[in-house]
Motif scaffolding. Structure first.
Motif, PDB file in Angstrom:
ATOM      1  N   GLY A  39      17.798  -0.402 -15.520  1.00 33.90           N
ATOM      2  CA  GLY A  39      16.944  -1.120 -16.450  1.00 33.90           C
ATOM      3  C   GLY A  39      15.641  -1.607 -15.861  1.00 33.90           C
TER       4      GLY A  39
ATOM      5  N   ARG B  13      17.701  -3.033 -23.493  1.00 37.33           N
ATOM      6  CA  ARG B  13      17.897  -3.779 -24.735  1.00 37.33           C
ATOM      7  C   ARG B  13      18.091  -5.268 -24.431  1.00 37.33           C
ATOM      8  NH1 ARG B  13      22.205  -1.177 -26.583  1.00 37.33           N
ATOM      9  NH2 ARG B  13      20.893   0.494 -27.420  1.00 37.33           N
TER      10      ARG B  13
ATOM     11  N   GLU C 123      13.620  -1.348 -23.825  1.00 37.06           N
ATOM     12  CA  GLU C 123      14.645  -0.376 -24.219  1.00 37.06           C
ATOM     13  C   GLU C 123      14.039   1.014 -24.368  1.00 37.06           C
ATOM     14  OE1 GLU C 123      17.853   0.411 -27.849  1.00 37.06           O
ATOM     15  OE2 GLU C 123      16.548  -1.367 -27.864  1.00 37.06           O
TER      16      GLU C 123
ATOM     17  N   SER D  13      13.172   2.428 -21.025  1.00 37.57           N
ATOM     18  CA  SER D  13      14.421   2.781 -20.344  1.00 37.57           C
ATOM     19  C   SER D  13      14.953   4.117 -20.857  1.00 37.57           C
ATOM     20  CB  SER D  13      15.465   1.678 -20.563  1.00 37.57           C
ATOM     21  OG  SER D  13      15.082   0.474 -19.929  1.00 37.57           O
TER      22      SER D  13
ATOM     23  N   VAL E 122      19.665   2.013 -20.824  1.00 40.10           N
ATOM     24  CA  VAL E 122      19.273   1.595 -22.180  1.00 40.10           C
ATOM     25  C   VAL E 122      19.883   0.248 -22.548  1.00 40.10           C
ATOM     26  CG1 VAL E 122      19.388   2.200 -24.625  1.00 40.10           C
ATOM     27  CG2 VAL E 122      18.824   3.955 -22.929  1.00 40.10           C
TER      28      VAL E 122
ATOM     29  N   ASP F  71      14.795  -6.925 -23.547  1.00 38.93           N
ATOM     30  CA  ASP F  71      13.989  -7.215 -24.735  1.00 38.93           C
ATOM     31  C   ASP F  71      14.455  -8.495 -25.422  1.00 38.93           C
ATOM     32  OD1 ASP F  71      12.114  -5.115 -24.706  1.00 38.93           O
ATOM     33  OD2 ASP F  71      13.550  -3.720 -25.587  1.00 38.93           O
TER      34      ASP F  71
ATOM     35  N   ARG G 227      10.752  -3.956 -28.444  1.00 50.53           N
ATOM     36  CA  ARG G 227      11.756  -3.000 -27.960  1.00 50.53           C
ATOM     37  C   ARG G 227      11.187  -2.086 -26.877  1.00 50.53           C
ATOM     38  NH1 ARG G 227      15.775  -0.673 -32.433  1.00 50.53           N
ATOM     39  NH2 ARG G 227      16.980  -0.494 -30.514  1.00 50.53           N
TER      40      ARG G 227
END
Length: 389
Positions: A120, A69, A331, A334, A65, A72, A328
């Motif tokens: 990721g 992030r 994320e 993920s 995660v 993104d 997003r």
């Protein structure tokens, strides 16, 4: 006019994306056997290979995660290239350290970087698919991708077994090379999405039904994929029969995904109803595997689970894409990876600590719970345009 199948077959951008994501997935499927072979040859301990894989998986889940992030924020395309090259360098360092007789502690530390990065990659590549194909092509593209995953899962260990005949370190080198090749195939046309003000929140509540589907997929699949030897021995068969169970599971998954890619996207049934129907197949398959009904019963249960896997992955993935804010998606996807992997981990644990007949029952319970969540109310449904002909 061409059909959506013809359009996808001629979609060069999709196939570039597909080649890139399959290469990015390949090292993770190679890792279990590659680490075991490496440590057995260099330290004499296959157990160290198991510990290395555990560290790799923990790093993968922990980094998934946060890595999504970060992708993104900097843009999935640019970020994936950097991630893949860093993972390649990390595995190159691991291969060098192993070949020079580094201590087990050093090998364990060197596994952390590629593991964290690998977590990721799935979300980053999946977010790029949203900008590569759209409309009626998207469900078909996801279905085909789900089919190709089975080929990667089978191909990874086979590649390691082949390379091991030359040198025990070579599979690790090959994993590094594969990551570098994947970096060359990352779609480059995407630009980072500017985020103005506060970032939009992830729609966790609306996504719960589809995350429950992802968890169930990992949970129930693991009870078959982790226990083929035990299932074969329960029927008095030799260990070689475990390969038959995995082959039937993978074959059924490929067939189910192919049929859904060919005809399933034309269904006018609501995605929520499709998911419940597919989960019912999971429930029937899991119950059949749990019961000792001989080879016909076991293979029937395995086929049911495999056949429903690809379509359920597609339905859940397409619905998640429609829910996730554009800025997003890496994320969010993920997060789905972490949820599915957690289900796989829990399923693997139940196989290790529970009686063989009881482990699939827990997977069935996950499917029942997912059905209940889907049936509670009108979870937001993302429509799919009808296929053209």
């Amino acid at each position: 006019m061409t059909t959506t199948t013809d359009s996808l077959l001629r979609h060069r951008a999709y196939w570039r994306w597909s080649m890139g994501v399959q290469l990015a997935r390949l090292p993770a499927t190679m890792a279990p056997l590659a680490f075991t072979v490496l440590t057995t040859a260099t330290t004499g301990s296959y157990r160290l290979g198991g510990v290395m894989m555990a560290v790799f998986v923990v790093a993968e889940l922990a980094g998934s995660v946060p890595a999504g992030r970060l992708l993104d924020r900097i843009g999935p395309s640019r970020g994936l290239v950097a991630f893949l090259l860093c993972a390649a360098l990390g595995l190159g360092a691991l291969a060098f350290a192993a070949s020079t007789g580094a201590s087990p502690a050093v090998l364990l530390v060197l596994v952390v970087l590629p593991g964290t990065i690998a977590g990721g990659l799935s979300g980053g590549f999946r977010s790029l698919l949203a900008g590569t194909v759209s409309g009626p092509l998207l469900p078909r593209a996801v279905s085909i991708d789900a089919m190709l995953i089975d080929a990667v899962i089978i191909g990874g260990p086979l590649l390691v077994a082949l390379l091991t005949t030359i040198d025990a370190v070579l599979p690790i080198v090959a994993m590094a090379v594969v990551f570098a090749l994947a970096a060359l195939l990352v779609p480059r046309r995407e630009a980072p999405v500017p985020v103005v003000g506060e970032r939009p929140p992830l729609p966790i509540r609306a996504a719960v039904p589809w995350l429950a589907c992802q968890f169930t997929i990992g949970h129930l699949l693991s009870t078959v994929e982790v226990a083929p030897y035990a299932l074969a021995q329960r029927l008095g068969a030799a260990e070689g029969a475990a390969a038959l169970i995995i082959t039937v599971l993978s074959g059924a998954s490929i067939v189910g995904g192919a049929l859904y890619a060919w005809r399933g996207i034309r269904l006018t049934v609501a995605p929520r109803v499709q998911a419940i129907t597919l989960l019912t197949g999971f429930i029937a398959g899991g119950c059949t595997v749990a019961l000792d009904l001989g080879w016909p019963g076991l293979l029937t249960g395995v086929v049911l689970i495999g056949f429903c896997t690809g379509p359920l992955v597609t339905v859940a993935s397409v619905q998640m894409q429609g829910l996730l804010p554009e800025g997003r998606r890496s994320e969010g996807f993920s997060l789905t990876f972490v949820v599915q992997a957690s289900g796989f981990g829990i399923g693997s644990l139940t196989v290790g600590v529970l009686p063989l007949w009881l482990a699939p029952v827990f997977g069935v319970a996950s499917a029942v719970l997912a059905c209940a969540i889907l049936g509670r109310g009108p979870a937001r449904v993302v429509g799919t345009p009808p296929a053209t002909s």
